[in-house]
Write a protein that holds these residues in place. Sequence first.
Motif, mmCIF file in Angstrom:
data_model
loop_
_atom_site.group_PDB
_atom_site.id
_atom_site.type_symbol
_atom_site.label_atom_id
_atom_site.label_comp_id
_atom_site.label_asym_id
_atom_site.label_seq_id
_atom_site.Cartn_x
_atom_site.Cartn_y
_atom_site.Cartn_z
ATOM 1 N N ASP A 142 0.449 -1.667 0.215
ATOM 2 C CA ASP A 142 0.036 -0.824 0.019
ATOM 3 C C ASP A 142 0.876 1.105 0.081
ATOM 4 O O ASP A 142 1.013 2.310 1.385
ATOM 5 N N LEU A 143 1.744 1.307 -0.825
ATOM 6 C CA LEU A 143 2.102 2.593 -1.381
ATOM 7 C C LEU A 143 1.753 3.583 -1.041
ATOM 8 O O LEU A 143 1.969 5.246 -1.047
ATOM 9 N N ALA A 144 0.219 3.935 -2.149
ATOM 10 C CA ALA A 144 -0.316 4.727 -2.416
ATOM 11 C C ALA A 144 -1.046 5.260 -0.688
ATOM 12 O O ALA A 144 -1.205 6.631 -0.614
ATOM 13 N N GLY A 145 -1.207 4.383 0.291
ATOM 14 C CA GLY A 145 -1.498 4.677 1.177
ATOM 15 C C GLY A 145 -0.872 5.615 1.689
ATOM 16 O O GLY A 145 -0.670 6.687 2.822
ATOM 17 N N ALA A 146 1.180 5.004 1.832
ATOM 18 C CA ALA A 146 1.909 5.739 2.718
ATOM 19 C C ALA A 146 2.106 7.241 1.651
ATOM 20 O O ALA A 146 2.690 8.037 2.496
ATOM 21 N N ILE A 147 1.666 7.134 0.569
ATOM 22 C CA ILE A 147 1.713 9.089 -0.235
ATOM 23 C C ILE A 147 0.931 10.313 0.965
ATOM 24 O O ILE A 147 0.849 10.952 0.557
ATOM 25 N N GLY A 148 -0.293 9.427 1.222
ATOM 26 C CA GLY A 148 -1.658 9.863 1.012
ATOM 27 C C GLY A 148 -1.569 11.013 0.530
ATOM 28 O O GLY A 148 -2.156 10.677 -0.436
ATOM 29 N N GLU A 149 -1.756 12.616 0.941
ATOM 30 C CA GLU A 149 -2.164 13.235 -0.007
ATOM 31 C C GLU A 149 -0.806 14.154 -0.314
ATOM 32 O O GLU A 149 -0.676 15.048 -1.449
ATOM 33 N N GLY A 150 0.492 13.402 -0.813
ATOM 34 C CA GLY A 150 1.485 13.631 -1.192
ATOM 35 C C GLY A 150 1.745 13.511 -2.182
ATOM 36 O O GLY A 150 0.755 12.960 -2.943
ATOM 37 N N LYS A 151 3.125 13.914 -2.819
ATOM 38 C CA LYS A 151 2.807 12.775 -4.314
ATOM 39 C C LYS A 151 4.580 12.337 -4.360
ATOM 40 O O LYS A 151 5.173 11.963 -3.214
ATOM 41 N N ILE A 152 4.497 11.190 -5.184
ATOM 42 C CA ILE A 152 5.650 10.665 -5.104
ATOM 43 C C ILE A 152 6.674 11.296 -6.650
ATOM 44 O O ILE A 152 6.140 11.383 -7.640
ATOM 45 N N ALA A 153 7.931 11.520 -6.750
ATOM 46 C CA ALA A 153 8.637 11.842 -7.887
ATOM 47 C C ALA A 153 9.098 10.822 -8.675
ATOM 48 O O ALA A 153 9.440 10.334 -8.130
ATOM 49 N N VAL A 154 8.796 10.814 -10.070
ATOM 50 C CA VAL A 154 9.420 9.923 -10.680
ATOM 51 C C VAL A 154 9.507 10.691 -11.820
ATOM 52 O O VAL A 154 8.737 11.666 -12.485
ATOM 53 N N GLY A 155 10.749 10.280 -13.010
ATOM 54 C CA GLY A 155 10.369 11.147 -14.358
ATOM 55 C C GLY A 155 9.629 10.609 -14.950
ATOM 56 O O GLY A 155 9.246 9.632 -14.989
ATOM 57 N N GLU A 156 9.174 11.389 -16.675
ATOM 58 C CA GLU A 156 8.476 11.237 -16.405
ATOM 59 C C GLU A 156 7.986 10.011 -17.061
ATOM 60 O O GLU A 156 9.347 9.533 -18.067
ATOM 61 N N VAL A 157 7.200 9.185 -17.130
ATOM 62 C CA VAL A 157 7.392 7.807 -17.384
ATOM 63 C C VAL A 157 7.224 7.184 -19.183
ATOM 64 O O VAL A 157 6.932 5.942 -19.117
ATOM 65 N N LYS A 158 6.689 8.617 -20.154
ATOM 66 C CA LYS A 158 6.970 7.597 -21.392
ATOM 67 C C LYS A 158 8.388 7.853 -21.954
ATOM 68 O O LYS A 158 8.581 6.955 -22.742
ATOM 69 N N THR A 159 8.984 8.284 -21.714
ATOM 70 C CA THR A 159 10.094 9.017 -21.963
ATOM 71 C C THR A 159 11.795 8.691 -21.487
ATOM 72 O O THR A 159 12.251 8.350 -21.723
ATOM 73 N N VAL A 160 11.520 9.669 -20.400
ATOM 74 C CA VAL A 160 12.435 9.511 -19.144
ATOM 75 C C VAL A 160 12.830 8.095 -18.446
ATOM 76 O O VAL A 160 12.412 7.085 -18.331
ATOM 77 N N PRO A 161 14.351 7.648 -18.676
ATOM 78 C CA PRO A 161 14.407 5.963 -18.482
ATOM 79 C C PRO A 161 14.397 5.989 -17.350
ATOM 80 O O PRO A 161 13.504 4.600 -16.673
ATOM 81 N N ALA A 162 14.245 6.510 -16.159
ATOM 82 C CA ALA A 162 14.460 6.181 -15.304
ATOM 83 C C ALA A 162 12.943 6.010 -14.436
ATOM 84 O O ALA A 162 12.130 5.709 -13.864
#
Length: 272
Positions: A142-162
């Motif tokens: 339940d990572l979404a629950g741990a994030i709560g009202e916050g955000k999770i930073a990720v590279g752009e998911v369609k193009t950036v490798p990470a």
Amino acid sequence: MLRFARRAFLALSVGLALAPAMARAGDASAAKAAPAAAEEGEVTVFAAASLKGSLDEAAKAWTASSGKRVVISYAASSALMKQIEQGAPAEIFASADLDWMKYGVDKKLIQESSVVKLLGNALVLIAPADAAATIELKPGVDLAGAIGEGKIAVGEVKTVPAGKYARAAFEKLGILKAVEPKFAQTDNVRAALALVARGEAKFGVVYATDAAADPKVKVVATFPEDSHEPIVYPFGLTAVSKSADAAGFLSYLKTPDGRKPFAKAGFTLLKE
């Protein structure tokens, strides 16, 4: 005049590639990562943002031994390859995944015979250094629950490798639909790192070497290796590269001395 035009083109093209990341995430390291085009006798490298630091160190050592200068521009592999496609005068391309190198080879922008898989990495979940979070990355977590009202930073998911690796990992764990609405997508992995370091995102997904380079973040968990494609960094000469110096620098990066900075930073050294 030709030298000035070449320098101006690279400064503009890479600046455009980095601008969204700087505007969206305020990434100070990216702001410093757009040197002007190399002059005659210099080697121009376009490299994945996650190589910043270790590749600088390798270049410095090669310059000390060869007397040749290396000019490196850092951004997302996707942005840099698109700039090469538009005519930016890079001589070496270093990607954070195999897909963008293959794109370059398929488009005849990269000399296929020169491509070498130099490095590997791991994908990690990070949080601000003072966070108390503990997460076990297993199917259904339940990572979404741990994030709560916050955000999770990720590279752009369609193009950036990470970002692509992150999306694949979340999908493999069966939690993509739950966490996707909480994504804060950035234009390169160092921008995602910066969001977490500043406390603007509760979590982030970056490479292990990025996390190790910033004391303001900590690794909460490492993604299972089988949750995403192996993280491989291929390096290659561009189609327009005719410089013996560029070939020489690429060869140096394959040597024990050339690989030392990457080992120190935590990259896996690949045989090929």
